[in-house]
Design a protein around this motif. Structure first.
Motif, PDB file in Angstrom:
ATOM      1  N   VAL A 148       0.852  -1.179   0.000  1.00  6.47           N
ATOM      2  CA  VAL A 148       0.000   0.000   0.000  1.00  6.47           C
ATOM      3  C   VAL A 148       0.883   1.223   0.000  1.00  6.47           C
ATOM      4  N   ALA A 149       0.586   2.102  -0.896  1.00  9.76           N
ATOM      5  CA  ALA A 149       1.400   3.310  -0.975  1.00  9.76           C
ATOM      6  C   ALA A 149       1.039   4.247   0.155  1.00  9.76           C
ATOM      7  N   ALA A 150       1.945   5.080   0.513  1.00  6.60           N
ATOM      8  CA  ALA A 150       1.707   6.061   1.564  1.00  6.60           C
ATOM      9  C   ALA A 150       0.672   7.048   1.089  1.00  6.60           C
ATOM     10  N   SER A 151      -0.003   7.668   2.072  1.00  6.29           N
ATOM     11  CA  SER A 151      -1.054   8.617   1.748  1.00  6.29           C
ATOM     12  C   SER A 151      -0.499   9.752   0.924  1.00  6.29           C
ATOM     13  N   GLY A 152      -1.230  10.081  -0.138  1.00  4.26           N
ATOM     14  CA  GLY A 152      -0.821  11.186  -0.992  1.00  4.26           C
ATOM     15  C   GLY A 152      -0.177  10.738  -2.287  1.00  4.26           C
ATOM     16  N   SER A 153       0.104   9.412  -2.460  1.00  6.12           N
ATOM     17  CA  SER A 153       0.707   8.932  -3.697  1.00  6.12           C
ATOM     18  C   SER A 153      -0.010   7.675  -4.152  1.00  6.12           C
ATOM     19  N   ALA A 154      -0.020   7.434  -5.472  1.00  4.12           N
ATOM     20  CA  ALA A 154      -0.672   6.259  -6.020  1.00  4.12           C
ATOM     21  C   ALA A 154       0.268   5.070  -5.977  1.00  4.12           C
ATOM     22  N   SER A 155      -0.284   3.875  -6.037  1.00  3.57           N
ATOM     23  CA  SER A 155       0.532   2.659  -6.023  1.00  3.57           C
ATOM     24  C   SER A 155      -0.080   1.641  -6.972  1.00  3.57           C
TER      25      SER A 155
END
Length: 202
Positions: A148-155
Motif C-alpha cells: 500500500v502506498a503512503a497517503s498522498g501517492s498512487a501505487s
C-alpha cells in the motif's frame, strides 16, 4: 193310443230340448273358453315381459355394482396420490423455509462483515504488505496483500485469486468508485491473476 202318441211326442220334444240345451251350453263353454284364452294370453305375455325386464334390471344392477366398486378403487387411488402430494408439498415447504432461513443468516453475516469493514475503513486501518493473518472462524489463514502506498501517492496492486474491485477497495481503504476511475481500462468482471491495477491516493 193317443196317450202313447202324446208320450212319444213329449219324449221326443224333451230329447230335442235337451240336445238344444247341450248345444247351447257347449257353445257357451266354447265361447267362454276362447274368451278366457284371449284374456290369459296378454297376461301371460305381460308376465313374460315382466320376467325379461326383471332379468334386465338384475343385469343393470350388477353392472352398476361393478362400476361402483371400480369407482371406489379409483377414489382410493386418488386419495393415496393426494396424500403423497400433500407430504411432498409439506417437505418442499419445509425445505424452502430452511433455505430461506439459511439465506437470511448468510445475508446477515455479509451485512455484519460489511459493517466491520466499513468501521475499519473509517478508522484508517490498512492491510499491511506481506502475509497478514485473517481470522476465519476458529482457524487462522494467511492472505497475501499487495503493498500500500503512503497517503498522498498512487501505487500499483497485483490481482490475486479471489480479488474483486470491491474487496480491493475495502482492503486499500479507498472508495470503489475511485478505484474504478483510476483503472478505466480494467474490466471489473474479468480480472486476471497477476494483472496490475492502480490504487488511487487518498
Amino acid at each position: 193310443m193317443e196317450d202313447e202318441v202324446n208320450q212319444s211326442s213329449g219324449g221326443g220334444m224333451l230329447a230335442i230340448a235337451l240336445a238344444v240345451l247341450g248345444i247351447v251350453l257347449g257353445g257357451a263353454g266354447l265361447y267362454f273358453g276362447m274368451t278366457a284364452n284371449q284374456r290369459i294370453a296378454p297376461i301371460s305375455e305381460s308376465v313374460t315381459a315382466g320376467s325379461s325386464t326383471a332379468a334386465q334390471l338384475e343385469k343393470d344392477i350388477s353392472a352398476l355394482s361393478t362400476q361402483i366398486v371400480e369407482t371406489a378403487a379409483k377414489l382410493d387411488g386418488l386419495d393415496g396420490s393426494f396424500r403423497r402430494q400433500k407430504i411432498y408439498s409439506t417437505q418442499s415447504e419445509a425445505a424452502v423455509k430452511k433455505l430461506g432461513s439459511e439465506v437470511a443468516a448468510n445475508r446477515q453475516q455479509v451485512n455484519d462483515l460489511a459493517g466491520k469493514l466499513e468501521e475499519l475503513a473509517q478508522k484508517g486501518i490498512r492491510v499491511a504488505s506481506g502475509p497478514a493473518p485473517v481470522a476465519t472462524g476458529s482457524s487462522t489463514s494467511t492472505v497475501e496483500a499487495a503493498p500500500v502506498a503512503a497517503s498522498g501517492s498512487a501505487s500499483t496492486y497485483r490481482i490475486q485469486s479471489g480479488d474483486t474491485f470491491a474487496k480491493i477497495a475495502s482492503q486499500q481503504g479507498v472508495s470503489l468508485q475511485a478505484l474504478l476511475d483510476a483503472n478505466p481500462d480494467a474490466d471489473p468482471r474479468r480480472l486476471r491473476i497477476g494483472q496490475e491495477i492502480q490504487i488511487p491516493s487518498n
